[in-house]
Enzyme design. Structure first.
Site, PDB file in Angstrom:
ATOM      1  N   ALA A 117       3.509  -8.563   9.639  1.00 44.31           N
ATOM      2  CA  ALA A 117       2.239  -9.291   9.665  1.00 44.31           C
ATOM      3  C   ALA A 117       1.736  -9.542   8.251  1.00 44.31           C
ATOM      4  O   ALA A 117       1.075  -8.688   7.645  1.00 44.31           O
ATOM      5  CB  ALA A 117       1.212  -8.503  10.485  1.00 44.31           C
ATOM      6  N   LEU A 118       2.074 -10.729   7.727  1.00 50.71           N
ATOM      7  CA  LEU A 118       1.697 -11.112   6.361  1.00 50.71           C
ATOM      8  C   LEU A 118       0.759 -12.325   6.392  1.00 50.71           C
ATOM      9  O   LEU A 118      -0.306 -12.326   5.793  1.00 50.71           O
ATOM     10  CB  LEU A 118       2.981 -11.446   5.562  1.00 50.71           C
ATOM     11  CG  LEU A 118       2.835 -11.929   4.133  1.00 50.71           C
ATOM     12  CD1 LEU A 118       2.299 -10.807   3.228  1.00 50.71           C
ATOM     13  CD2 LEU A 118       4.183 -12.420   3.569  1.00 50.71           C
ATOM     14  N   GLU A 120      -1.829 -15.363   6.994  1.00 48.61           N
ATOM     15  CA  GLU A 120      -3.226 -15.495   7.438  1.00 48.61           C
ATOM     16  C   GLU A 120      -3.620 -16.972   7.356  1.00 48.61           C
ATOM     17  O   GLU A 120      -2.886 -17.773   6.746  1.00 48.61           O
ATOM     18  CB  GLU A 120      -4.154 -14.688   6.512  1.00 48.61           C
ATOM     19  CG  GLU A 120      -3.877 -13.198   6.556  1.00 48.61           C
ATOM     20  CD  GLU A 120      -4.782 -12.404   5.616  1.00 48.61           C
ATOM     21  OE1 GLU A 120      -5.696 -13.007   4.998  1.00 48.61           O
ATOM     22  OE2 GLU A 120      -4.563 -11.191   5.512  1.00 48.61           O
ATOM     23  N   ARG A 236      15.220 -14.262   5.045  1.00 48.46           N
ATOM     24  CA  ARG A 236      15.554 -15.700   4.966  1.00 48.46           C
ATOM     25  C   ARG A 236      17.034 -15.940   5.265  1.00 48.46           C
ATOM     26  O   ARG A 236      17.400 -16.989   5.783  1.00 48.46           O
ATOM     27  CB  ARG A 236      15.136 -16.237   3.589  1.00 48.46           C
ATOM     28  CG  ARG A 236      13.618 -16.353   3.499  1.00 48.46           C
ATOM     29  CD  ARG A 236      13.084 -16.499   2.092  1.00 48.46           C
ATOM     30  NE  ARG A 236      11.615 -16.514   2.145  1.00 48.46           N
ATOM     31  CZ  ARG A 236      10.824 -16.354   1.094  1.00 48.46           C
ATOM     32  NH1 ARG A 236      11.337 -16.170  -0.108  1.00 48.46           N
ATOM     33  NH2 ARG A 236       9.502 -16.382   1.235  1.00 48.46           N
ATOM     34  N   ARG A 261      35.862 -39.672  25.720  1.00 51.03           N
ATOM     35  CA  ARG A 261      35.949 -41.015  25.118  1.00 51.03           C
ATOM     36  C   ARG A 261      37.377 -41.321  24.660  1.00 51.03           C
ATOM     37  O   ARG A 261      38.065 -40.461  24.114  1.00 51.03           O
ATOM     38  CB  ARG A 261      34.993 -41.119  23.929  1.00 51.03           C
ATOM     39  CG  ARG A 261      33.530 -41.310  24.320  1.00 51.03           C
ATOM     40  CD  ARG A 261      32.708 -41.174  23.056  1.00 51.03           C
ATOM     41  NE  ARG A 261      31.396 -41.809  23.127  1.00 51.03           N
ATOM     42  CZ  ARG A 261      30.301 -41.195  23.539  1.00 51.03           C
ATOM     43  NH1 ARG A 261      30.354 -39.966  23.990  1.00 51.03           N
ATOM     44  NH2 ARG A 261      29.139 -41.834  23.512  1.00 51.03           N
ATOM     45  N   GLU A 354       9.177 -17.989   7.564  1.00 50.45           N
ATOM     46  CA  GLU A 354       9.782 -17.128   6.512  1.00 50.45           C
ATOM     47  C   GLU A 354       9.739 -17.832   5.156  1.00 50.45           C
ATOM     48  O   GLU A 354      10.651 -17.715   4.346  1.00 50.45           O
ATOM     49  CB  GLU A 354      11.203 -16.686   6.882  1.00 50.45           C
ATOM     50  CG  GLU A 354      11.230 -15.846   8.138  1.00 50.45           C
ATOM     51  CD  GLU A 354      11.661 -14.401   7.981  1.00 50.45           C
ATOM     52  OE1 GLU A 354      11.954 -13.971   6.862  1.00 50.45           O
ATOM     53  OE2 GLU A 354      11.691 -13.697   9.007  1.00 50.45           O
TER      54      GLU A 354
HETATM   55  N1  CAA Z   1      11.799  -9.400  -4.807  1.00 49.90           N
HETATM   56  C1  CAA Z   1      11.049  -8.418  -5.383  1.00 49.90           C
HETATM   57  N2  CAA Z   1       9.862  -8.664  -6.001  1.00 49.90           N
HETATM   58  C2  CAA Z   1       9.437  -9.938  -6.040  1.00 49.90           C
HETATM   59  C3  CAA Z   1      10.178 -11.005  -5.469  1.00 49.90           C
HETATM   60  C4  CAA Z   1      11.400 -10.694  -4.838  1.00 49.90           C
HETATM   61  N3  CAA Z   1      12.131 -11.645  -4.261  1.00 49.90           N
HETATM   62  N4  CAA Z   1       9.489 -12.158  -5.663  1.00 49.90           N
HETATM   63  C5  CAA Z   1       8.380 -11.845  -6.339  1.00 49.90           C
HETATM   64  N5  CAA Z   1       8.343 -10.506  -6.568  1.00 49.90           N
HETATM   65  C6  CAA Z   1       7.321  -9.746  -7.297  1.00 49.90           C
HETATM   66  C7  CAA Z   1       7.228 -10.279  -8.730  1.00 49.90           C
HETATM   67  O1  CAA Z   1       8.160  -9.627  -9.564  1.00 49.90           O
HETATM   68  C8  CAA Z   1       5.799  -9.925  -9.096  1.00 49.90           C
HETATM   69  O2  CAA Z   1       5.720  -8.557  -9.417  1.00 49.90           O
HETATM   70  P1  CAA Z   1       4.880  -8.033 -10.708  1.00 49.90           P
HETATM   71  O3  CAA Z   1       3.457  -8.401 -10.420  1.00 49.90           O
HETATM   72  O4  CAA Z   1       5.117  -6.564 -10.719  1.00 49.90           O
HETATM   73  O5  CAA Z   1       5.436  -8.780 -11.868  1.00 49.90           O
HETATM   74  C9  CAA Z   1       5.032 -10.104  -7.780  1.00 49.90           C
HETATM   75  O6  CAA Z   1       6.019 -10.008  -6.724  1.00 49.90           O
HETATM   76  C10 CAA Z   1       4.306 -11.452  -7.699  1.00 49.90           C
HETATM   77  O7  CAA Z   1       5.315 -12.464  -7.804  1.00 49.90           O
HETATM   78  P2  CAA Z   1       4.965 -13.991  -8.080  1.00 49.90           P
HETATM   79  O8  CAA Z   1       4.103 -14.088  -9.280  1.00 49.90           O
HETATM   80  O9  CAA Z   1       6.242 -14.759  -8.062  1.00 49.90           O
HETATM   81  O10 CAA Z   1       4.078 -14.346  -6.808  1.00 49.90           O
HETATM   82  P3  CAA Z   1       3.398 -15.715  -6.369  1.00 49.90           P
HETATM   83  O11 CAA Z   1       2.020 -15.437  -5.910  1.00 49.90           O
HETATM   84  O12 CAA Z   1       3.602 -16.767  -7.405  1.00 49.90           O
HETATM   85  O13 CAA Z   1       4.182 -16.075  -4.986  1.00 49.90           O
HETATM   86  C11 CAA Z   1       5.776 -17.140  -3.572  1.00 49.90           C
HETATM   87  C12 CAA Z   1       5.438 -16.387  -4.880  1.00 49.90           C
HETATM   88  C13 CAA Z   1       7.269 -17.248  -3.685  1.00 49.90           C
HETATM   89  C14 CAA Z   1       5.163 -18.513  -3.471  1.00 49.90           C
HETATM   90  C15 CAA Z   1       5.329 -16.281  -2.349  1.00 49.90           C
HETATM   91  O14 CAA Z   1       3.939 -16.341  -2.159  1.00 49.90           O
HETATM   92  C16 CAA Z   1       6.041 -16.665  -1.064  1.00 49.90           C
HETATM   93  O15 CAA Z   1       7.202 -16.335  -0.859  1.00 49.90           O
HETATM   94  N6  CAA Z   1       5.322 -17.366  -0.116  1.00 49.90           N
HETATM   95  C17 CAA Z   1       5.850 -17.618   1.208  1.00 49.90           C
HETATM   96  C18 CAA Z   1       5.399 -16.541   2.158  1.00 49.90           C
HETATM   97  C19 CAA Z   1       6.373 -16.326   3.276  1.00 49.90           C
HETATM   98  O16 CAA Z   1       7.565 -16.425   3.111  1.00 49.90           O
HETATM   99  N7  CAA Z   1       5.850 -15.969   4.431  1.00 49.90           N
HETATM  100  C20 CAA Z   1       6.677 -15.656   5.543  1.00 49.90           C
HETATM  101  C21 CAA Z   1       5.907 -14.967   6.583  1.00 49.90           C
HETATM  102  S1  CAA Z   1       6.918 -13.961   7.612  1.00 49.90           S
HETATM  103  C22 CAA Z   1       7.572 -14.949   8.801  1.00 49.90           C
HETATM  104  O17 CAA Z   1       7.462 -16.143   8.793  1.00 49.90           O
HETATM  105  C23 CAA Z   1       8.333 -14.181   9.816  1.00 49.90           C
HETATM  106  C24 CAA Z   1       8.519 -14.919  11.103  1.00 49.90           C
HETATM  107  O18 CAA Z   1       7.712 -14.839  11.963  1.00 49.90           O
HETATM  108  C25 CAA Z   1       9.771 -15.636  11.356  1.00 49.90           C
END
Ligand code: CAA
Length: 372
Positions: A117-118, A120, A236, A261, A354
Protein backbone atom coordinates in the site's frame (compact mmCIF):
# COMPACT_ATOMS: atom_id res chain seq x y z
CA UNK A 1 26.18 -19.39 -19.80
CA UNK A 2 23.16 -17.11 -20.21
CA UNK A 3 21.50 -19.54 -22.62
CA UNK A 4 22.37 -22.53 -20.42
CA UNK A 5 20.28 -20.89 -17.70
CA UNK A 6 17.32 -20.73 -20.13
CA UNK A 7 17.79 -24.37 -21.07
CA UNK A 8 17.43 -25.34 -17.42
CA UNK A 9 14.39 -23.10 -17.10
CA UNK A 10 12.64 -24.81 -20.03
CA UNK A 11 11.60 -27.83 -17.97
CA UNK A 12 10.24 -25.52 -15.27
CA UNK A 13 8.17 -23.70 -17.89
CA UNK A 14 6.70 -27.03 -18.94
CA UNK A 15 5.70 -27.79 -15.36
CA UNK A 16 4.22 -24.31 -14.81
CA UNK A 17 2.33 -24.39 -18.11
CA UNK A 18 0.79 -27.77 -17.29
CA UNK A 19 -0.25 -26.47 -13.86
CA UNK A 20 -1.80 -23.29 -15.29
CA UNK A 21 -3.61 -24.98 -18.18
CA UNK A 22 -4.88 -27.98 -16.23
CA UNK A 23 -5.67 -26.51 -12.84
CA UNK A 24 -6.51 -22.81 -13.09
CA UNK A 25 -9.88 -21.36 -13.96
CA UNK A 26 -11.02 -18.04 -15.37
CA UNK A 27 -14.09 -16.42 -13.93
CA UNK A 28 -15.42 -13.22 -12.44
CA UNK A 29 -14.77 -13.39 -8.73
CA UNK A 30 -11.62 -13.30 -6.64
CA UNK A 31 -9.67 -16.47 -7.59
CA UNK A 32 -9.68 -18.19 -4.18
CA UNK A 33 -9.49 -21.67 -5.75
CA UNK A 34 -6.59 -20.73 -8.04
CA UNK A 35 -4.63 -19.32 -5.11
CA UNK A 36 -5.36 -22.43 -3.01
CA UNK A 37 -4.10 -24.65 -5.84
CA UNK A 38 -0.99 -22.48 -6.22
CA UNK A 39 -0.40 -22.69 -2.46
CA UNK A 40 -0.72 -26.48 -2.54
CA UNK A 41 2.16 -26.60 -5.06
CA UNK A 42 4.24 -24.15 -3.01
CA UNK A 43 3.89 -21.45 -5.70
CA UNK A 44 2.90 -18.71 -3.24
CA UNK A 45 6.50 -18.85 -2.06
CA UNK A 46 8.20 -19.87 -5.31
CA UNK A 47 11.49 -17.87 -4.94
CA UNK A 48 11.44 -17.74 -1.12
CA UNK A 49 14.26 -19.77 0.47
CA UNK A 50 13.39 -23.25 1.68
CA UNK A 51 14.40 -22.45 5.26
CA UNK A 52 11.47 -20.00 5.33
CA UNK A 53 8.98 -22.43 3.83
CA UNK A 54 9.36 -21.44 0.17
CA UNK A 55 10.37 -23.54 -2.82
CA UNK A 56 13.77 -21.86 -3.08
CA UNK A 57 13.43 -21.46 -6.85
CA UNK A 58 15.45 -18.87 -8.78
CA UNK A 59 13.93 -15.46 -9.54
CA UNK A 60 13.93 -16.47 -13.22
CA UNK A 61 11.79 -19.53 -12.46
CA UNK A 62 9.42 -17.32 -10.45
CA UNK A 63 9.13 -14.99 -13.48
CA UNK A 64 8.34 -17.98 -15.72
CA UNK A 65 5.68 -19.03 -13.22
CA UNK A 66 4.01 -15.59 -13.34
CA UNK A 67 4.16 -15.62 -17.16
CA UNK A 68 2.55 -19.05 -17.41
CA UNK A 69 -0.14 -18.31 -14.82
CA UNK A 70 -0.94 -14.99 -16.53
CA UNK A 71 -1.33 -16.78 -19.87
CA UNK A 72 -4.39 -18.43 -18.34
CA UNK A 73 -5.54 -15.91 -15.72
CA UNK A 74 -3.73 -12.56 -15.54
CA UNK A 75 -5.66 -11.59 -12.38
CA UNK A 76 -4.25 -14.61 -10.56
CA UNK A 77 -0.85 -13.69 -12.03
CA UNK A 78 -0.84 -10.18 -10.62
CA UNK A 79 -2.13 -11.26 -7.20
CA UNK A 80 0.72 -13.78 -6.86
CA UNK A 81 3.26 -11.30 -8.28
CA UNK A 82 2.27 -8.57 -5.82
CA UNK A 83 2.06 -11.07 -2.94
CA UNK A 84 5.59 -12.30 -3.69
CA UNK A 85 7.59 -9.33 -5.01
CA UNK A 86 6.22 -6.56 -2.83
CA UNK A 87 4.25 -8.49 -0.18
CA UNK A 88 6.70 -11.17 0.98
CA UNK A 89 10.15 -9.91 -0.11
CA UNK A 90 9.86 -6.75 2.07
CA UNK A 91 9.70 -8.92 5.20
CA UNK A 92 12.37 -11.31 3.95
CA UNK A 93 14.83 -8.57 2.96
CA UNK A 94 14.14 -5.86 5.52
CA UNK A 95 12.32 -7.60 8.38
CA UNK A 96 13.71 -8.38 11.84
CA UNK A 97 14.12 -12.04 12.83
CA UNK A 98 10.93 -11.71 14.86
CA UNK A 99 9.00 -10.30 11.86
CA UNK A 100 10.36 -12.98 9.55
CA UNK A 101 9.42 -15.80 11.86
CA UNK A 102 5.94 -14.37 12.46
CA UNK A 103 5.08 -13.79 8.79
CA UNK A 104 7.32 -15.48 6.21
CA UNK A 105 6.27 -19.11 6.72
CA UNK A 106 2.58 -18.12 6.41
CA UNK A 107 3.21 -15.93 3.35
CA UNK A 108 5.41 -18.51 1.62
CA UNK A 109 2.95 -21.29 2.36
CA UNK A 110 -0.01 -19.27 1.07
CA UNK A 111 -1.89 -19.24 4.41
CA UNK A 112 -1.34 -15.46 4.39
CA UNK A 113 -1.77 -13.19 1.37
CA UNK A 114 0.47 -10.12 1.16
CA UNK A 115 -0.31 -6.69 -0.31
CA UNK A 116 1.51 -3.38 -0.87
CA UNK A 117 0.00 0.00 0.00
CA UNK A 118 1.96 2.96 -1.39
CA UNK A 119 -0.30 4.83 -3.84
CA UNK A 120 -2.54 7.71 -2.72
CA UNK A 121 -4.78 10.24 -4.47
CA UNK A 122 -2.00 12.85 -4.53
CA UNK A 123 0.89 10.39 -4.71
CA UNK A 124 0.74 7.99 -7.63
CA UNK A 125 3.72 8.66 -9.88
CA UNK A 126 5.24 11.00 -7.29
CA UNK A 127 5.27 8.39 -4.56
CA UNK A 128 7.42 10.50 -2.21
CA UNK A 129 4.56 13.03 -1.92
CA UNK A 130 2.41 10.61 0.11
CA UNK A 131 0.48 12.15 2.97
CA UNK A 132 -0.51 9.20 5.20
CA UNK A 133 0.96 10.08 8.59
CA UNK A 134 2.56 7.91 11.24
CA UNK A 135 2.49 9.68 14.59
CA UNK A 136 4.71 8.35 17.34
CA UNK A 137 2.70 7.23 20.40
CA UNK A 138 3.46 5.08 23.41
CA UNK A 139 4.60 1.64 22.13
CA UNK A 140 4.22 2.40 18.44
CA UNK A 141 2.55 4.62 15.85
CA UNK A 142 -0.91 5.85 14.87
CA UNK A 143 -1.49 5.77 11.10
CA UNK A 144 -3.99 8.12 9.43
CA UNK A 145 -4.66 8.48 5.71
CA UNK A 146 -6.05 6.72 2.69
CA UNK A 147 -4.36 4.47 0.11
CA UNK A 148 -5.77 3.86 -3.37
CA UNK A 149 -5.75 1.06 -5.96
CA UNK A 150 -4.50 -1.63 -3.61
CA UNK A 151 -4.25 -5.01 -5.34
CA UNK A 152 -6.03 -7.69 -3.27
CA UNK A 153 -7.34 -4.95 -0.95
CA UNK A 154 -9.79 -6.42 1.54
CA UNK A 155 -8.58 -9.95 0.73
CA UNK A 156 -4.95 -9.69 1.82
CA UNK A 157 -3.91 -10.71 5.34
CA UNK A 158 -0.79 -8.55 5.61
CA UNK A 159 -0.34 -5.05 4.19
CA UNK A 160 3.00 -3.28 3.76
CA UNK A 161 1.87 0.30 4.39
CA UNK A 162 4.00 3.37 3.74
CA UNK A 163 3.47 6.50 5.85
CA UNK A 164 5.48 9.57 6.75
CA UNK A 165 6.77 10.34 10.22
CA UNK A 166 7.64 13.89 9.09
CA UNK A 167 6.38 15.36 5.83
CA UNK A 168 9.03 18.09 5.86
CA UNK A 169 11.65 15.37 5.27
CA UNK A 170 10.09 14.31 1.94
CA UNK A 171 11.20 10.82 0.87
CA UNK A 172 13.43 10.58 3.95
CA UNK A 173 10.44 10.73 6.30
CA UNK A 174 8.71 7.73 4.73
CA UNK A 175 8.54 4.63 6.88
CA UNK A 176 7.19 1.13 6.18
CA UNK A 177 4.83 -0.77 8.49
CA UNK A 178 3.45 -4.31 8.61
CA UNK A 179 -0.28 -4.21 9.25
CA UNK A 180 -2.49 -7.22 9.78
CA UNK A 181 -5.88 -7.47 8.13
CA UNK A 182 -8.05 -7.32 11.20
CA UNK A 183 -6.37 -4.31 12.82
CA UNK A 184 -8.76 -1.83 14.36
CA UNK A 185 -8.81 1.38 12.31
CA UNK A 186 -8.05 -0.34 8.98
CA UNK A 187 -10.97 -0.28 6.55
CA UNK A 188 -10.72 -1.54 2.96
CA UNK A 189 -13.18 -0.10 0.43
CA UNK A 190 -15.32 -1.99 -2.07
CA UNK A 191 -13.60 -3.46 -5.16
CA UNK A 192 -13.39 -0.83 -7.93
CA UNK A 193 -15.23 -1.47 -11.19
CA UNK A 194 -12.44 -1.83 -13.76
CA UNK A 195 -12.05 -2.35 -17.51
CA UNK A 196 -10.00 -5.53 -16.94
CA UNK A 197 -8.28 -7.71 -14.35
CA UNK A 198 -11.63 -7.97 -12.66
CA UNK A 199 -10.70 -10.87 -10.43
CA UNK A 200 -7.81 -9.13 -8.73
CA UNK A 201 -9.95 -6.74 -6.64
CA UNK A 202 -8.55 -3.25 -6.33
CA UNK A 203 -9.67 -1.18 -3.37
CA UNK A 204 -8.91 1.85 -1.30
CA UNK A 205 -7.56 1.33 2.20
CA UNK A 206 -8.55 3.78 4.90
CA UNK A 207 -6.56 4.20 8.10
CA UNK A 208 -8.11 6.00 11.07
CA UNK A 209 -5.99 6.07 14.24
CA UNK A 210 -4.69 2.66 13.23
CA UNK A 211 -2.27 1.57 15.96
CA UNK A 212 0.87 -0.23 14.74
CA UNK A 213 3.17 -1.57 17.46
CA UNK A 214 6.84 -0.64 17.14
CA UNK A 215 7.73 -4.29 16.51
CA UNK A 216 5.79 -4.00 13.23
CA UNK A 217 7.78 -1.10 11.82
CA UNK A 218 9.75 -2.48 8.86
CA UNK A 219 13.31 -1.17 8.86
CA UNK A 220 14.18 2.16 10.45
CA UNK A 221 12.18 5.37 10.39
CA UNK A 222 12.87 7.13 7.06
CA UNK A 223 14.00 3.97 5.23
CA UNK A 224 10.58 3.28 3.75
CA UNK A 225 11.03 5.03 0.40
CA UNK A 226 14.25 3.22 -0.49
CA UNK A 227 12.63 -0.03 0.62
CA UNK A 228 9.65 0.64 -1.66
CA UNK A 229 11.83 1.57 -4.65
CA UNK A 230 14.14 -1.42 -4.34
CA UNK A 231 11.14 -3.77 -4.04
CA UNK A 232 9.52 -2.22 -7.09
CA UNK A 233 12.58 -3.18 -9.15
CA UNK A 234 11.64 -6.85 -8.64
CA UNK A 235 7.93 -6.07 -8.84
CA UNK A 236 8.31 -4.52 -12.29
CA UNK A 237 9.94 -7.67 -13.63
CA UNK A 238 6.88 -9.52 -12.32
CA UNK A 239 4.58 -7.16 -14.24
CA UNK A 240 6.67 -7.68 -17.39
CA UNK A 241 6.04 -11.42 -16.95
CA UNK A 242 2.32 -10.82 -16.59
CA UNK A 243 2.37 -8.82 -19.84
CA UNK A 244 4.38 -11.58 -21.55
CA UNK A 245 1.72 -14.09 -20.51
CA UNK A 246 -0.99 -11.94 -22.11
CA UNK A 247 0.98 -11.43 -25.34
CA UNK A 248 1.75 -15.16 -25.61
CA UNK A 249 -1.88 -16.08 -25.01
CA UNK A 250 -3.13 -13.57 -27.62
CA UNK A 251 -0.63 -14.76 -30.23
CA UNK A 252 -1.40 -18.45 -29.63
CA UNK A 253 -5.14 -17.80 -29.85
CA UNK A 254 -4.77 -15.84 -33.10
CA UNK A 255 -2.42 -18.34 -34.73
CA UNK A 256 -4.83 -21.17 -33.85
CA UNK A 257 -7.70 -19.25 -35.50
CA UNK A 258 -5.59 -18.61 -38.62
CA UNK A 259 -4.47 -22.20 -39.06
CA UNK A 260 -7.32 -23.02 -41.43
CA UNK A 261 -6.24 -20.35 -43.91
CA UNK A 262 -4.78 -21.54 -47.21
CA UNK A 263 -1.40 -20.47 -48.63
CA UNK A 264 -3.33 -18.39 -51.16
CA UNK A 265 -5.33 -16.61 -48.47
CA UNK A 266 -2.17 -15.94 -46.49
CA UNK A 267 -0.54 -14.46 -49.56
CA UNK A 268 -3.52 -12.22 -50.09
CA UNK A 269 -3.35 -11.22 -46.43
CA UNK A 270 0.39 -10.68 -46.45
CA UNK A 271 0.18 -7.63 -44.22
CA UNK A 272 -1.47 -9.77 -41.56
CA UNK A 273 1.17 -12.50 -41.63
CA UNK A 274 3.98 -9.92 -41.62
CA UNK A 275 2.43 -8.27 -38.57
CA UNK A 276 2.20 -11.61 -36.80
CA UNK A 277 5.82 -12.35 -37.65
CA UNK A 278 6.92 -8.97 -36.24
CA UNK A 279 4.91 -9.49 -33.06
CA UNK A 280 6.44 -12.93 -32.55
CA UNK A 281 9.99 -11.54 -33.00
CA UNK A 282 9.32 -8.74 -30.52
CA UNK A 283 7.73 -11.23 -28.12
CA UNK A 284 10.98 -13.22 -28.06
CA UNK A 285 12.99 -10.00 -27.61
CA UNK A 286 10.70 -9.01 -24.75
CA UNK A 287 11.19 -12.38 -23.08
CA UNK A 288 14.96 -11.95 -23.26
CA UNK A 289 14.77 -8.50 -21.63
CA UNK A 290 12.62 -9.83 -18.79
CA UNK A 291 14.65 -12.97 -18.21
CA UNK A 292 17.89 -10.99 -18.26
CA UNK A 293 16.49 -8.60 -15.63
CA UNK A 294 15.44 -11.65 -13.55
CA UNK A 295 18.93 -13.18 -13.77
CA UNK A 296 20.52 -9.87 -12.66
CA UNK A 297 18.04 -9.60 -9.80
CA UNK A 298 18.87 -13.16 -8.74
CA UNK A 299 22.59 -12.29 -8.70
CA UNK A 300 21.94 -9.61 -6.08
CA UNK A 301 23.11 -6.78 -8.34
CA UNK A 302 20.90 -3.71 -8.72
CA UNK A 303 18.52 -4.24 -11.67
CA UNK A 304 16.67 -0.89 -11.69
CA UNK A 305 17.30 -0.05 -15.37
CA UNK A 306 16.80 -3.62 -16.63
CA UNK A 307 13.55 -4.03 -14.67
CA UNK A 308 12.12 -0.79 -16.03
CA UNK A 309 13.15 -1.66 -19.60
CA UNK A 310 11.58 -5.11 -19.28
CA UNK A 311 8.34 -3.62 -17.93
CA UNK A 312 8.04 -0.89 -20.60
CA UNK A 313 8.81 -3.20 -23.48
CA UNK A 314 6.58 -6.08 -22.36
CA UNK A 315 3.57 -3.95 -21.40
CA UNK A 316 3.65 -1.79 -24.56
CA UNK A 317 3.90 -4.99 -26.58
CA UNK A 318 1.01 -6.63 -24.70
CA UNK A 319 -1.28 -3.69 -25.51
CA UNK A 320 -0.17 -3.60 -29.17
CA UNK A 321 -0.33 -7.37 -29.65
CA UNK A 322 -3.76 -7.82 -28.05
CA UNK A 323 -5.11 -4.88 -30.08
CA UNK A 324 -3.73 -6.19 -33.39
CA UNK A 325 -4.80 -9.79 -32.71
CA UNK A 326 -8.30 -8.52 -31.99
CA UNK A 327 -8.28 -6.71 -35.33
CA UNK A 328 -7.32 -9.94 -37.13
CA UNK A 329 -9.66 -12.59 -35.88
CA UNK A 330 -13.13 -11.33 -36.52
CA UNK A 331 -15.88 -9.40 -34.88
CA UNK A 332 -17.14 -12.24 -32.65
CA UNK A 333 -14.03 -11.73 -30.53
CA UNK A 334 -15.20 -8.35 -29.26
CA UNK A 335 -17.80 -10.19 -27.16
CA UNK A 336 -16.80 -9.95 -23.52
CA UNK A 337 -16.68 -13.75 -23.13
CA UNK A 338 -14.00 -14.10 -25.85
CA UNK A 339 -10.54 -14.84 -24.36
CA UNK A 340 -9.02 -12.30 -26.73
CA UNK A 341 -11.30 -9.57 -25.48
CA UNK A 342 -10.20 -10.47 -21.91
CA UNK A 343 -6.50 -10.36 -22.84
CA UNK A 344 -7.03 -6.95 -24.46
CA UNK A 345 -8.81 -5.53 -21.39
CA UNK A 346 -6.32 -7.08 -18.94
CA UNK A 347 -3.27 -5.80 -20.85
CA UNK A 348 -3.91 -2.05 -20.57
CA UNK A 349 -3.16 -1.67 -16.87
CA UNK A 350 0.28 -3.28 -17.23
CA UNK A 351 1.36 0.02 -18.82
CA UNK A 352 0.03 1.92 -15.82
CA UNK A 353 0.64 0.14 -12.51
CA UNK A 354 3.89 -0.59 -10.62
CA UNK A 355 4.96 2.79 -12.00
CA UNK A 356 3.49 4.07 -15.27
CA UNK A 357 5.56 3.60 -18.41
CA UNK A 358 6.35 7.32 -18.38
CA UNK A 359 7.89 6.81 -14.92
CA UNK A 360 9.82 3.78 -16.20
CA UNK A 361 11.31 5.94 -18.95
CA UNK A 362 12.35 8.53 -16.34
CA UNK A 363 13.99 5.75 -14.30
CA UNK A 364 15.84 4.35 -17.35
CA UNK A 365 17.07 7.81 -18.40
CA UNK A 366 18.25 8.62 -14.86
CA UNK A 367 20.16 5.34 -14.64
CA UNK A 368 21.75 6.03 -18.05
CA UNK A 369 22.82 9.52 -17.07
CA UNK A 370 24.39 8.14 -13.89
CA UNK A 371 26.55 5.89 -16.03
CA UNK A 372 28.05 8.63 -18.15
N1 CAA B 1 16.52 1.10 -5.18
C1 CAA B 1 16.93 1.57 -3.97
N2 CAA B 1 16.81 2.88 -3.61
C2 CAA B 1 16.27 3.72 -4.50
C3 CAA B 1 15.84 3.29 -5.78
C4 CAA B 1 15.98 1.93 -6.10
N3 CAA B 1 15.56 1.46 -7.28
N4 CAA B 1 15.33 4.37 -6.44
C5 CAA B 1 15.47 5.42 -5.64
N5 CAA B 1 16.03 5.04 -4.46
C6 CAA B 1 16.38 5.88 -3.31
C7 CAA B 1 17.37 6.96 -3.76
O1 CAA B 1 18.69 6.48 -3.68
C8 CAA B 1 17.10 8.06 -2.75
O2 CAA B 1 17.73 7.74 -1.53
P1 CAA B 1 18.56 8.86 -0.69
O3 CAA B 1 17.55 9.88 -0.30
O4 CAA B 1 19.11 8.10 0.46
O5 CAA B 1 19.57 9.40 -1.64
C9 CAA B 1 15.60 7.96 -2.50
O6 CAA B 1 15.21 6.62 -2.88
C10 CAA B 1 14.79 8.99 -3.30
O7 CAA B 1 15.06 8.72 -4.69
P2 CAA B 1 14.68 9.74 -5.84
O8 CAA B 1 15.24 11.07 -5.52
O9 CAA B 1 15.04 9.11 -7.14
O10 CAA B 1 13.10 9.82 -5.68
P3 CAA B 1 12.01 10.63 -6.52
O11 CAA B 1 11.06 11.27 -5.58
O12 CAA B 1 12.66 11.48 -7.56
O13 CAA B 1 11.12 9.43 -7.19
C11 CAA B 1 10.39 7.92 -8.87
C12 CAA B 1 11.54 8.59 -8.08
C13 CAA B 1 11.15 6.94 -9.71
C14 CAA B 1 9.61 8.86 -9.76
C15 CAA B 1 9.41 7.22 -7.88
O14 CAA B 1 8.58 8.15 -7.23
C16 CAA B 1 8.56 6.14 -8.53
O15 CAA B 1 9.04 5.05 -8.82
N6 CAA B 1 7.23 6.43 -8.76
C17 CAA B 1 6.31 5.41 -9.21
C18 CAA B 1 5.62 4.78 -8.03
C19 CAA B 1 5.21 3.36 -8.30
O16 CAA B 1 5.88 2.62 -8.99
N7 CAA B 1 4.11 2.96 -7.71
C20 CAA B 1 3.66 1.61 -7.82
C21 CAA B 1 2.64 1.32 -6.82
S1 CAA B 1 2.55 -0.39 -6.42
C22 CAA B 1 1.58 -1.13 -7.58
O17 CAA B 1 1.19 -0.56 -8.56
C23 CAA B 1 1.32 -2.55 -7.27
C24 CAA B 1 0.12 -3.11 -7.97
O18 CAA B 1 -0.95 -3.03 -7.48
C25 CAA B 1 0.29 -3.87 -9.21
Amino acid sequence: MFFKIFEEAASKRKEYRAFAENELDTGDRFPYENLAKAAKRGFMGCPIPREWGGLGESFLNYILLIEEISRVCASTGVIIAVHTSVGTYPVLLFGSDDQKSRYIPGLAGGELLGAFALTEAGAGSDAAALSTTATVVDGGYLLNGCKLFITAGGEADLYIIFATVDRSLGARGITAFLVEKRSEGLTPGKPEKKMGLNRSYTTELRMEDLFVPERNRLGKEGEGFSIAMSLLDGGRIGISAQALGLTGAALDYTIEKMKGRSEKQLKEEQELSFTLADLEARFEASRLLSYKAAVIKQSGERCTKEASMAKVFASDLAVEATTKCLNFVGVENIKSDSPLSRYFCDAKVTQIYEGSNQIQRIVIARELLKLY
